[in-house]
Scaffold this motif. Structure first.
Motif, short mmCIF file in Angstrom:
data_model
loop_
_atom_site.label_atom_id
_atom_site.label_comp_id
_atom_site.label_asym_id
_atom_site.label_seq_id
_atom_site.Cartn_x
_atom_site.Cartn_y
_atom_site.Cartn_z
N VAL A 249 -12.57 2.44 3.46
CA VAL A 249 -11.11 2.47 3.43
C VAL A 249 -10.67 3.62 2.53
CG1 VAL A 249 -9.06 1.17 2.71
CG2 VAL A 249 -10.95 -0.01 3.83
N GLU A 250 -9.61 4.32 2.92
CA GLU A 250 -9.08 5.40 2.11
C GLU A 250 -8.23 4.80 1.00
OE1 GLU A 250 -5.79 8.39 3.26
OE2 GLU A 250 -7.70 9.36 3.79
N ALA A 251 -8.58 5.13 -0.25
CA ALA A 251 -7.83 4.64 -1.43
C ALA A 251 -7.11 5.83 -2.05
CB ALA A 251 -8.78 4.01 -2.43
N MET A 252 -5.77 5.77 -2.03
CA MET A 252 -4.95 6.84 -2.61
C MET A 252 -4.46 6.38 -3.98
SD MET A 252 -3.02 7.78 0.91
CE MET A 252 -3.06 6.06 1.36
N VAL A 253 -4.88 7.09 -5.02
CA VAL A 253 -4.59 6.70 -6.40
C VAL A 253 -3.47 7.58 -6.94
CG1 VAL A 253 -5.55 6.33 -8.69
CG2 VAL A 253 -7.02 6.10 -6.66
N SER A 254 -2.36 6.96 -7.33
CA SER A 254 -1.27 7.71 -7.95
C SER A 254 -1.14 7.27 -9.41
CB SER A 254 0.04 7.48 -7.20
OG SER A 254 0.39 6.12 -7.23
N GLY A 255 -0.55 8.14 -10.21
CA GLY A 255 -0.40 7.86 -11.63
C GLY A 255 -1.37 8.65 -12.48
#
Length: 151
Positions: free
Chosen positions: A36-42
């Motif tokens: 699964v593609e995990a997009m991390v923001s912050g």
């Protein structure tokens, strides 16, 4: 004597939790199914990875992870920051060594906190698609009326 002064100043400028735990932590990310593609923001630089994966984040970062995979509903997880037992111990150590300056350093860097949940684990749910309408049964052809005779 000068060496003692430098060491004392160094201790006062660095918070105990900052020194003992650091200002960053590893966050593990996994999912069912994997891939699964995990997009991390912050983070300072937004990051994307494919599960299972791990990232390094500053302890004071406000992190959100969005999971996406074709055929599944996307999910978003907001991480919280909590003071851990070892972080609290390091923060309290400032009373003995770091003083108010050390406490300020630990508070500013988030060194006494950990992100929760860690590891981040999600179970993806299949997306619900509108089912196509059932095919209609073909109707038999309608016979044309027979021409009237003799008129």
């Amino acid at each position: 004597m000068r060496l003692v002064g430098i060491v004392a100043l160094s201790v006062m400028l660095g918070g105990c939790a900052s020194v003992t735990r650091g200002t960053t932590e590893n966050i593990s990310i996994s999912s069912t199914p994997s891939g699964v593609e995990a997009m991390v923001s912050g983070l300072e630089v937004p990051t994307t990875c494919t599960t299972p994966c791990a990232i390094v984040a500053k302890r004071n970062a406000d992190i959100t992870i969005t999971f996406e995979k074709e055929g599944y509903q996307s999910q978003t997880v907001q991480l919280t920051k909590e003071v851990s037992g070892t972080g609290a111990t390091g923060f309290a150590g400032n009373l003995l060594l770091g003083g108010v300056v050390g406490m300020g350093v630990d508070a500013a860097t988030g060194a006494a906190t950990d992100h929760k949940p860690n590891p981040v684990i999600v179970t993806m749910q299949p997306s619900v698609r509108a089912r196509p309408a059932a095919p209609k049964k073909p109707r038999p052809p309608v016979a044309a009326p027979a021409p009237e005779a003799g008129t």
